[in-house]
Scaffold this motif. Structure first.
Motif, PDB file in Angstrom:
ATOM      1  N   ASP A 276       0.842  -1.202   0.000  1.00 20.87           N
ATOM      2  CA  ASP A 276       0.000   0.000   0.000  1.00 20.87           C
ATOM      3  C   ASP A 276       0.879   1.255   0.000  1.00 20.87           C
ATOM      4  N   SER A 277       0.412   2.269  -0.715  1.00 17.43           N
ATOM      5  CA  SER A 277       1.127   3.545  -0.766  1.00 17.43           C
ATOM      6  C   SER A 277       0.650   4.460   0.360  1.00 17.43           C
ATOM      7  N   VAL A 278       1.604   5.083   1.032  1.00 20.15           N
ATOM      8  CA  VAL A 278       1.306   6.079   2.064  1.00 20.15           C
ATOM      9  C   VAL A 278       2.094   7.333   1.719  1.00 20.15           C
ATOM     10  N   THR A 279       1.412   8.455   1.609  1.00 26.49           N
ATOM     11  CA  THR A 279       2.058   9.709   1.247  1.00 26.49           C
ATOM     12  C   THR A 279       2.296  10.553   2.486  1.00 26.49           C
ATOM     13  N   LEU A 280       3.540  10.982   2.645  1.00 28.57           N
ATOM     14  CA  LEU A 280       3.949  11.771   3.806  1.00 28.57           C
ATOM     15  C   LEU A 280       4.371  13.164   3.367  1.00 28.57           C
ATOM     16  N   ALA A 281       4.121  14.149   4.215  1.00 25.50           N
ATOM     17  CA  ALA A 281       4.627  15.504   3.983  1.00 25.50           C
ATOM     18  C   ALA A 281       5.930  15.660   4.755  1.00 25.50           C
ATOM     19  N   ALA A 282       6.955  16.178   4.115  1.00 22.00           N
ATOM     20  CA  ALA A 282       8.264  16.330   4.757  1.00 22.00           C
ATOM     21  C   ALA A 282       8.160  17.254   5.963  1.00 22.00           C
ATOM     22  N   PRO A 283       8.806  16.897   7.091  1.00 22.91           N
ATOM     23  CA  PRO A 283       8.799  17.795   8.248  1.00 22.91           C
ATOM     24  C   PRO A 283       9.608  19.067   8.015  1.00 22.91           C
ATOM     25  N   HIS A 284      10.745  18.958   7.310  1.00 24.18           N
ATOM     26  CA  HIS A 284      11.645  20.083   7.052  1.00 24.18           C
ATOM     27  C   HIS A 284      12.181  19.904   5.634  1.00 24.18           C
TER      28      HIS A 284
END
Length: 316
Positions: A276-284
């Motif tokens: 499964d694909s999980v999309t994350l937003a970069a912290p920095h």
């Protein structure tokens, strides 16, 4: 950088000489290096870069550095443009008083191979104050101090033509206060977690969208409501805390670092499967970009281009 210049930017800035060399190689002809360049080999590279492009600028905060730059520029035969870096209270770089700023400007003006342009005042600490009101209050104080520096310089005959600084977190406040005539915004292009946590406008809604995404995959899902993804410390800079889960699980799903290679997401309402694909937003965003060889540029679910990260590792 080229797209921003085409949209009206006067040029581009970067903190590292190696990054400036890459920008110049890509056709950017107006560059400000926002951190002092002091080592003899680096100064030699700086002078070579000054010969390559029309508009190179660098900051200084030390009279010995002014001397070294002036001697090197004189030997090369092309004037180098210089700004005085002002310490906004971080104690990182910059002269520490209005008197020191005047002394630095006088030293620059005393060397025919250097051209004094003005000042830099980058308030990095204030960029990430989450409350708009508290951030504005802090910037009013920092700007009042900058005014004293400008007043001292002007009184000594060194009125700055360029007053540069500001950033994504403070750009609206800086524009409203009206002292800067050049802003160094950059992270607005990506909007990482640190900036998304900030109220940039005073109204709560962000004027910019998150565009720097980390594509993670579920590699293990043997416990109900939990999944291990292949994105840990090696996949992102961690100075901004854990990433935000944007897709592949419900909004608000927590992410926990599970070591160098792995992360854990927990959602009791989701049945995860491997792959499964999980999309994350970069912290920095800045140091996260530095971990990768390329951007995969997508529109919706379609890959439309691949851009090499040419500045990766150019930290010298």
């Amino acid at each position: 950088a080229l797209r921003q210049i085409a949209a009206g930017a006067v040029g581009s800035c970067c903190a590292k000489l190696g990054e400036a060399e890459e920008l110049a190689g890509g056709g950017v002809g107006s560059i400000l290096i926002t951190s002092p360049v002091v080592a003899p080999p680096a100064i030699a590279r700086l002078i070579a870069l000054n010969a390559r492009i029309k508009d190179l600028r660098v900051v200084i905060d030390n009279p010995d550095n002014v001397e070294a730059l002036g001697v090197a520029a004189a030997k090369a035969g092309k004037v180098l443009q210089v700004l005085v870096d002002i310490d906004p209270g971080i104690r990182r770089t910059g002269v520490s008083s209005p008197e020191a700023a005047v002394a630095a400007a006088r030293r620059i003006a005393g060397m025919s191979s250097l051209r004094y342009l003005g000042v830099q005042n980058y308030c990095g600490r204030e960029q990430h104050i989450e409350s708009y009101e508290k951030r504005r209050e802090a910037m009013v104080g920092r700007t009042d101090y900058l005014k004293t520096v400008i007043h001292a310089l002007t009184g000594a005959g060194f009125a700055p033509s360029v007053i540069t600084g500001g950033g994504t977190g403070t750009h609206r406040i800086d524009a409203d206060l009206g002292v800067f005539n050049e802003l160094q915004v950059g992270s607005y292009v990506f909007m990482d977690r640190q900036y998304n946590d900030c109220d940039l406008t005073g109204g709560g809604a962000s004027p910019y969208e998150t565009s720097l995404l980390i594509d993670a995959r579920v590699v293990s899902a043997n416990t109900a409501g939990m999944a291990t993804v292949d994105a840990g410390f090696k996949a992102m800079a961690t100075a901004g805390g854990p990433p935000t889960v944007l897709a592949g699980a419900p909004p608000g799903t927590p992410y926990h670092f599970m070591g160098d290679e792995h992360g854990l997401i927990v959602s009791q309402d989701t049945k995860f499967a491997i792959g499964d694909s999980v999309t994350l937003a970069a912290p920095h965003c800045d140091p996260t970009v530095n971990l990768y060889d390329c951007f995969h540029v997508v529109r919706g679910d379609t890959l439309v281009d691949i851009w090499n990260v040419q500045g990766r590792g150019r930290s010298r």
